[in-house]
Design a protein around this motif. Structure first.
Motif, PDB file in Angstrom:
ATOM      1  N   ASN A 108       0.879  -1.173   0.000  1.00 29.45           N
ATOM      2  CA  ASN A 108       0.000   0.000   0.000  1.00 29.45           C
ATOM      3  C   ASN A 108       0.917   1.224   0.000  1.00 29.45           C
ATOM      4  OD1 ASN A 108      -1.690   2.144   0.552  1.00 29.45           O
ATOM      5  ND2 ASN A 108      -2.834   1.113   2.175  1.00 29.45           N
ATOM      6  N   ILE A 109       1.321   1.630  -1.209  1.00 30.42           N
ATOM      7  CA  ILE A 109       2.231   2.763  -1.373  1.00 30.42           C
ATOM      8  C   ILE A 109       1.520   3.811  -2.225  1.00 30.42           C
ATOM      9  CG2 ILE A 109       4.535   3.495  -2.088  1.00 30.42           C
ATOM     10  CD1 ILE A 109       5.318   0.520  -2.179  1.00 30.42           C
ATOM     11  N   PRO A 110       1.308   4.994  -1.691  1.00 28.82           N
ATOM     12  CA  PRO A 110       0.622   6.039  -2.449  1.00 28.82           C
ATOM     13  C   PRO A 110       1.249   6.250  -3.828  1.00 28.82           C
ATOM     14  CG  PRO A 110       0.943   6.753  -0.186  1.00 28.82           C
ATOM     15  CD  PRO A 110       1.696   5.463  -0.336  1.00 28.82           C
ATOM     16  N   GLN A 152       8.943   7.303   2.654  1.00 29.61           N
ATOM     17  CA  GLN A 152       7.950   6.874   3.646  1.00 29.61           C
ATOM     18  C   GLN A 152       8.420   5.615   4.365  1.00 29.61           C
ATOM     19  OE1 GLN A 152       4.071   5.863   2.003  1.00 29.61           O
ATOM     20  NE2 GLN A 152       3.065   6.522   3.875  1.00 29.61           N
ATOM     21  N   LYS A 211      -5.504  -0.938   4.877  1.00 32.45           N
ATOM     22  CA  LYS A 211      -5.766   0.291   5.634  1.00 32.45           C
ATOM     23  C   LYS A 211      -4.508   0.967   6.192  1.00 32.45           C
ATOM     24  CE  LYS A 211      -6.760  -2.049  10.054  1.00 32.45           C
ATOM     25  NZ  LYS A 211      -7.826  -2.371  11.024  1.00 32.45           N
ATOM     26  N   THR A 212      -3.318   0.421   5.887  1.00 34.78           N
ATOM     27  CA  THR A 212      -2.075   0.979   6.427  1.00 34.78           C
ATOM     28  C   THR A 212      -1.193   1.502   5.297  1.00 34.78           C
ATOM     29  OG1 THR A 212      -2.152  -0.654   8.235  1.00 34.78           O
ATOM     30  CG2 THR A 212      -0.082   0.548   7.921  1.00 34.78           C
ATOM     31  N   ARG A 213      -1.097   2.804   5.171  1.00 36.40           N
ATOM     32  CA  ARG A 213      -0.263   3.410   4.125  1.00 36.40           C
ATOM     33  C   ARG A 213       1.208   3.104   4.386  1.00 36.40           C
ATOM     34  NH1 ARG A 213      -2.706   7.871   1.335  1.00 36.40           N
ATOM     35  NH2 ARG A 213      -0.768   9.063   1.359  1.00 36.40           N
ATOM     36  N   GLY A 214       1.904   2.756   3.308  1.00 35.93           N
ATOM     37  CA  GLY A 214       3.326   2.444   3.430  1.00 35.93           C
ATOM     38  C   GLY A 214       3.608   1.013   3.830  1.00 35.93           C
ATOM     39  N   SER A 215       2.586   0.166   3.843  1.00 36.04           N
ATOM     40  CA  SER A 215       2.765  -1.193   4.353  1.00 36.04           C
ATOM     41  C   SER A 215       3.070  -2.212   3.253  1.00 36.04           C
ATOM     42  CB  SER A 215       1.505  -1.642   5.100  1.00 36.04           C
ATOM     43  OG  SER A 215       0.384  -1.674   4.236  1.00 36.04           O
TER      44      SER A 215
END
Length: 338
Positions: A108-110, A152, A211-215
């Motif tokens: 989950n990387i923007p 990040q 639900k966890t950004r950068g995960s």
């Protein structure tokens, strides 16, 4: 004529009643890796089996499933971690392969879409060891020229329960990282570095990554598809970056020696092949050899249905059904159940 119709209807009702009276509830539990297709199979088979038996499967993790089988609380277990030979002998167990599937890193990387990020095995291991902490680390950036990587922090999501999926994943990491092999090693549950986020089952990892950004986490491919998570390309043993698909999972099985493998214990990780997905695993069914004869016959009927009628469902859900020659070997192994 009316009297004949009534007698026919009565006979049908009696036969139906007899079938229902002899019906069993047959319970399985274990690995979450194959749970999506097992759920589809049990639902479909419960509607068509003439004996009206009810088959159930509970996704509780490979370790818990095998433990329940040993204690006699379920009729069959699902495990992605092949049961050790000494345990098979001690508990009088039989295991055989049911499906092949792929374990995929999910992120989950923007700004990063599915299969845009490329990683080799050493870099993946370094992330899960905690040696690489930022997404724009040079080791990642060098494999992804032109991809905008954020500065990040990486949050590693891993299993908190005894897991066959973890066994397959860590088996792969041992093959591509000497530091991983000498450190956490290969097991259903390993010692993770401090700061990781634990989650139960494949659904738990999928939910936490979502639900966890950068995960980053690891799940069986069907869970990634269902949750619409971004997967990554991995560098395989031939040096090619490949995307996870049913075709690349199948390519990893090309050189598998099922006939020569004791107890069907086959490792498919990091196999040679231009298109082979590097983290591919087998999921097994485990039974007691002293299983009640009637229950055994019903289970074998169910498994035969899965191998034949259930093939399309498995393929549609991105699993790889067992080849027909392997199914014949499996059916021969059932003679050990007495």
């Amino acid at each position: 004529m009316k009297r004949l119709l009534k007698r026919t209807a009565l006979l049908a009702a009696v036969l139906l009643g007899c079938a229902a009276a002899n019906a069993e509830t047959i319970n399985g539990a274990g690995a979450s890796f194959p749970a999506p297709v097992y759920a589809a199979w049990t639902y479909s088979y419960n509607k068509v089996n003439e004996a009206k038996d009810q088959f159930n499967y509970q996704s509780i993790g490979s370790g818990a499933g095998v433990s329940q089988l040993k204690s006699g609380t379920i009729d069959f277990a699902g495990s992605d971690d092949p049961v050790k030979e000494k345990d098979l002998k001690q508990y009088n167990l039989l295991q055989f392969p049911m499906l092949v599937g792929g374990i995929v890193p999910v992120v989950n990387i923007p700004g990063i879409k599915s299969d845009e990020l490329k990683l080799d095995g050493a870099t993946l291991a370094a992330i899960f060891l905690g040696d690489i902490r930022k997404w724009n680390d040079p080791a990642i950036a060098s494999q992804n020229p032109g991809l905008k990587l954020p500065n990040q922090r990486i949050t590693v999501v891993r299993r908190s329960d005894g897991s066959g999926t973890t066994w397959i994943f860590t088996n792969y990491l041992c093959k591509v990282s000497e530091k991983w092999a000498k450190g956490p090693g290969n097991a259903k549950d390993v010692k993770w570095f401090r700061g990781t986020l634990g989650a139960k089952g494949n659904p738990g990892i999928a939910n936490n990554v979502s639900k966890t950004r950068g995960s980053i986490g690891y799940v069986e491919y069907a869970y990634a598809k269902e949750a619409k998570l971004a997967t990554v390309q991995l560098k395989n043993a031939d040096g090619n970056y490949v995307s996870p698909t049913s075709a690349t999972f199948a390519a990893a099985t090309a050189n598998a020696d099922w006939k020569g493998a004791k107890d069907f214990r086959v490792e498919l990780n990091n196999q040679k092949g231009a298109d082979a997905w590097p983290i591919t695993g087998v999921t097994y069914i485990v039974l007691k050899k002293d299983l009640n004869k009637t229950t055994a016959e019903k289970l074998f009927g169910y498994f035969n249905w899965c191998y034949s009628d259930g093939r399309k469902q498995a393929s549609d859900m991105h699993y790889v059904p067992m080849p027909e020659d392997v199914v014949k070997l499996v059916q021969e192994s059932w003679k050990a159940v007495k």
